[in-house]
Motif scaffolding. Structure first.
Motif, PDB file in Angstrom:
ATOM      1  N   MET A   1      27.553  48.787  -2.942  1.00  0.00           N
ATOM      2  CA  MET A   1      26.577  47.877  -2.349  1.00  0.00           C
ATOM      3  C   MET A   1      25.296  47.890  -3.158  1.00  0.00           C
ATOM      4  SD  MET A   1      25.057  47.698   1.552  1.00  0.00           S
ATOM      5  CE  MET A   1      26.550  46.946   2.207  1.00  0.00           C
ATOM      6  N   GLN A   2      24.629  46.747  -3.240  1.00  0.00           N
ATOM      7  CA  GLN A   2      23.397  46.619  -3.998  1.00  0.00           C
ATOM      8  C   GLN A   2      22.350  47.640  -3.554  1.00  0.00           C
ATOM      9  OE1 GLN A   2      21.607  42.758  -3.661  1.00  0.00           O
ATOM     10  NE2 GLN A   2      20.033  43.158  -5.200  1.00  0.00           N
ATOM     11  N   ASN A   3      21.708  48.277  -4.533  1.00  0.00           N
ATOM     12  CA  ASN A   3      20.630  49.242  -4.314  1.00  0.00           C
ATOM     13  C   ASN A   3      21.081  50.524  -3.625  1.00  0.00           C
ATOM     14  OD1 ASN A   3      17.948  49.630  -5.098  1.00  0.00           O
ATOM     15  ND2 ASN A   3      17.147  49.203  -3.069  1.00  0.00           N
ATOM     16  N   VAL A   4      22.371  50.790  -3.616  1.00  0.00           N
ATOM     17  CA  VAL A   4      22.904  52.039  -3.075  1.00  0.00           C
ATOM     18  C   VAL A   4      23.596  52.851  -4.162  1.00  0.00           C
ATOM     19  CG1 VAL A   4      24.475  53.085  -1.393  1.00  0.00           C
ATOM     20  CG2 VAL A   4      23.195  51.030  -0.781  1.00  0.00           C
ATOM     21  N   GLU A   5      24.315  52.176  -5.035  1.00  0.00           N
ATOM     22  CA  GLU A   5      25.092  52.861  -6.056  1.00  0.00           C
ATOM     23  C   GLU A   5      24.217  53.761  -6.921  1.00  0.00           C
ATOM     24  OE1 GLU A   5      28.613  51.889  -9.292  1.00  0.00           O
ATOM     25  OE2 GLU A   5      27.566  50.249  -8.282  1.00  0.00           O
ATOM     26  N   ASN A   6      24.668  54.991  -7.088  1.00  0.00           N
ATOM     27  CA  ASN A   6      24.022  56.024  -7.901  1.00  0.00           C
ATOM     28  C   ASN A   6      22.721  56.570  -7.307  1.00  0.00           C
ATOM     29  OD1 ASN A   6      25.985  56.121  -9.966  1.00  0.00           O
ATOM     30  ND2 ASN A   6      25.130  54.244 -10.843  1.00  0.00           N
TER      31      ASN A   6
ATOM     32  N   GLN B   1       7.231  60.534  -8.365  1.00  0.00           N
ATOM     33  CA  GLN B   1       7.965  59.403  -8.944  1.00  0.00           C
ATOM     34  C   GLN B   1       7.534  58.063  -8.361  1.00  0.00           C
ATOM     35  OE1 GLN B   1      11.764  61.034  -7.896  1.00  0.00           O
ATOM     36  NE2 GLN B   1      12.033  59.776  -6.071  1.00  0.00           N
ATOM     37  N   LYS B   2       6.641  58.114  -7.379  1.00  0.00           N
ATOM     38  CA  LYS B   2       6.127  56.911  -6.704  1.00  0.00           C
ATOM     39  C   LYS B   2       7.264  56.031  -6.171  1.00  0.00           C
ATOM     40  CE  LYS B   2       1.544  56.543  -8.745  1.00  0.00           C
ATOM     41  NZ  LYS B   2       0.897  56.896  -7.478  1.00  0.00           N
ATOM     42  N   SER B   3       8.211  56.692  -5.555  1.00  0.00           N
ATOM     43  CA  SER B   3       9.300  55.990  -4.875  1.00  0.00           C
ATOM     44  C   SER B   3      10.055  56.998  -4.022  1.00  0.00           C
ATOM     45  CB  SER B   3      10.256  55.336  -5.877  1.00  0.00           C
ATOM     46  OG  SER B   3      10.939  56.321  -6.620  1.00  0.00           O
ATOM     47  N   GLY B   4      10.813  56.483  -3.087  1.00  0.00           N
ATOM     48  CA  GLY B   4      11.597  57.342  -2.209  1.00  0.00           C
ATOM     49  C   GLY B   4      11.786  56.675  -0.860  1.00  0.00           C
ATOM     50  N   HIS B   5      12.673  57.252  -0.066  1.00  0.00           N
ATOM     51  CA  HIS B   5      12.981  56.659   1.236  1.00  0.00           C
ATOM     52  C   HIS B   5      13.247  57.797   2.214  1.00  0.00           C
ATOM     53  CE1 HIS B   5      15.339  53.173   3.403  1.00  0.00           C
ATOM     54  NE2 HIS B   5      14.454  53.762   4.178  1.00  0.00           N
ATOM     55  N   ILE B   6      12.493  57.831   3.294  1.00  0.00           N
ATOM     56  CA  ILE B   6      12.677  58.831   4.343  1.00  0.00           C
ATOM     57  C   ILE B   6      13.253  58.132   5.569  1.00  0.00           C
ATOM     58  CG2 ILE B   6      11.543  60.461   5.888  1.00  0.00           C
ATOM     59  CD1 ILE B   6       9.393  60.793   3.679  1.00  0.00           C
ATOM     60  N   ILE B   7      14.440  58.570   5.977  1.00  0.00           N
ATOM     61  CA  ILE B   7      15.122  58.004   7.140  1.00  0.00           C
ATOM     62  C   ILE B   7      15.277  59.132   8.159  1.00  0.00           C
ATOM     63  CG2 ILE B   7      17.169  56.768   7.941  1.00  0.00           C
ATOM     64  CD1 ILE B   7      17.653  56.330   4.779  1.00  0.00           C
TER      65      ILE B   7
ATOM     66  N   SER C   1      20.090  49.904   1.490  1.00  0.00           N
ATOM     67  CA  SER C   1      20.530  48.874   0.550  1.00  0.00           C
ATOM     68  C   SER C   1      19.518  47.760   0.320  1.00  0.00           C
ATOM     69  CB  SER C   1      21.837  48.251   1.047  1.00  0.00           C
ATOM     70  OG  SER C   1      21.619  47.492   2.223  1.00  0.00           O
ATOM     71  N   GLN C   2      18.450  47.738   1.083  1.00  0.00           N
ATOM     72  CA  GLN C   2      17.465  46.665   0.924  1.00  0.00           C
ATOM     73  C   GLN C   2      16.732  46.785  -0.420  1.00  0.00           C
ATOM     74  OE1 GLN C   2      17.416  44.128   3.264  1.00  0.00           O
ATOM     75  NE2 GLN C   2      19.167  45.399   3.848  1.00  0.00           N
TER      76      GLN C   2
ATOM     77  N   ILE D   1      12.759  48.573   6.136  1.00  0.00           N
ATOM     78  CA  ILE D   1      13.282  48.427   7.495  1.00  0.00           C
ATOM     79  C   ILE D   1      12.728  49.596   8.300  1.00  0.00           C
ATOM     80  CG2 ILE D   1      15.334  48.239   8.927  1.00  0.00           C
ATOM     81  CD1 ILE D   1      14.987  45.946   6.937  1.00  0.00           C
ATOM     82  N   SER D   2      11.665  49.360   9.053  1.00  0.00           N
ATOM     83  CA  SER D   2      10.914  50.464   9.653  1.00  0.00           C
ATOM     84  C   SER D   2      11.560  51.037  10.909  1.00  0.00           C
ATOM     85  CB  SER D   2       9.490  49.999   9.981  1.00  0.00           C
ATOM     86  OG  SER D   2       8.819  49.595   8.809  1.00  0.00           O
ATOM     87  N   ASP D   3      12.118  50.191  11.773  1.00  0.00           N
ATOM     88  CA  ASP D   3      12.641  50.641  13.065  1.00  0.00           C
ATOM     89  C   ASP D   3      13.934  49.917  13.395  1.00  0.00           C
ATOM     90  OD1 ASP D   3      10.361  52.296  14.630  1.00  0.00           O
ATOM     91  OD2 ASP D   3       9.419  50.748  13.416  1.00  0.00           O
ATOM     92  N   MET D   4      14.940  50.698  13.847  1.00  0.00           N
ATOM     93  CA  MET D   4      16.224  50.105  14.245  1.00  0.00           C
ATOM     94  C   MET D   4      16.742  50.805  15.492  1.00  0.00           C
ATOM     95  SD  MET D   4      18.103  49.921  10.500  1.00  0.00           S
ATOM     96  CE  MET D   4      19.442  48.876  11.073  1.00  0.00           C
TER      97      MET D   4
END
Length: 245
Positions: A1-6, A129-135, A227-228, A234-237
């Motif tokens: 899926m886009q923006n998920v691979e690797n 690295q000025k990037s990252g995602h916390i879920i 994947s976004q 996507i802040s809240d689900m």
């Protein structure tokens, strides 16, 4: 899926339920997953099933050093960290009048301190690295008051307020760190096993058995958020059964 691979994604609470299923779904879509939980045998089995794109460390989110070692493993094995899914949690339950203080403190240690330890370990990497995602796995109990589960609800409200405040800080500081809070409703996991036997527990178990969703409902929500495009947060689900009140 886009923006998920690797992408290299850390998953805590990966030995069962939501964490296990999410690791499988992410890996199936090309991510490299680093697994954390206290049950090493289950981690080893899951990592073997996933294959070369998985690594694992027996670790406790309540232990800050364990979380630092988890980040170190991700960098050693895969060279970076792109996202972390702070999913580990417990839910003993019960009215506060029962004074189950050890249960209260256990929830604080895992549901609050565990999230903070995970963030403290990974933030230096994300900031540099000025990037990252916390879920983070919260709960529908983090969106309302829940009699009979006051402390659990409180821990999930904490996570909600904390991560929302952190997101604003990240924007102001220009660190480009995305944040996602997922609020599961009735999901069939081992979480109910931490509740002491009672008439209420039996009623809840029946509801989960008849109405509850499988863990892949949350795994797919995590996949969607990850994947976004990098400029979409996507802040809240809230993810719950159609028949859940």
């Amino acid at each position: 899926m886009q923006n998920v691979e690797n992408k290299v994604i850390i998953v805590t609470g990966a030995s069962s339920g939501i964490g296990e299923e999410t690791a499988k779904v992410l890996a199936k879509n090309g991510a490299k997953v680093v697994l954390s939980a206290r049950r090493e045998d289950r981690l080893e089995k899951l990592a073997t099933e996933i294959g070369e794109n998985a690594a694992y460390l027996k670790s406790d989110v309540a232990n800050a050093d364990d979380m630092k070692n988890l980040i170190a493993l991700a960098k050693e094995k895969f060279g970076k960290v792109d996202a972390v899914f702070a999913n580990a949690g417990i839910m003993p339950g019960g009215n506060m009048s029962e004074l189950k203080v050890d249960d209260w403190m256990g929830m604080v240690d895992i549901n609050i301190k565990g999230v903070l330890n995970t963030m403290a370990a990974v933030l230096p990497e994300f900031i540099a690295q000025k990037s990252g995602h916390i879920i983070i796995t919260s709960s529908v109990a983090g969106t309302k008051s829940v009699p009979g589960n006051a402390v659990y609800s409180g821990t999930k409200h904490f996570v909600r307020a904390m991560l929302d405040s952190f997101r604003t800080e990240s924007v102001l500081e220009g660190t480009n760190i995305r944040t996602t809070l997922i609020y599961p409703g009735a999901i069939k996991t081992e979480l109910l096993n931490t509740i002491a036997p009672s008439e209420t527990k039996s009623m809840v178990e029946d509801f989960y058995k008849n109405v509850g969703l499988e863990s892949d409902a949350i795994a797919n929500a995590v996949l969607f958020a990850v994947s976004q495009p990098d400029n979409v947060d996507i802040s809240d689900m809230i993810v719950r059964p159609t028949r859940e009140v």
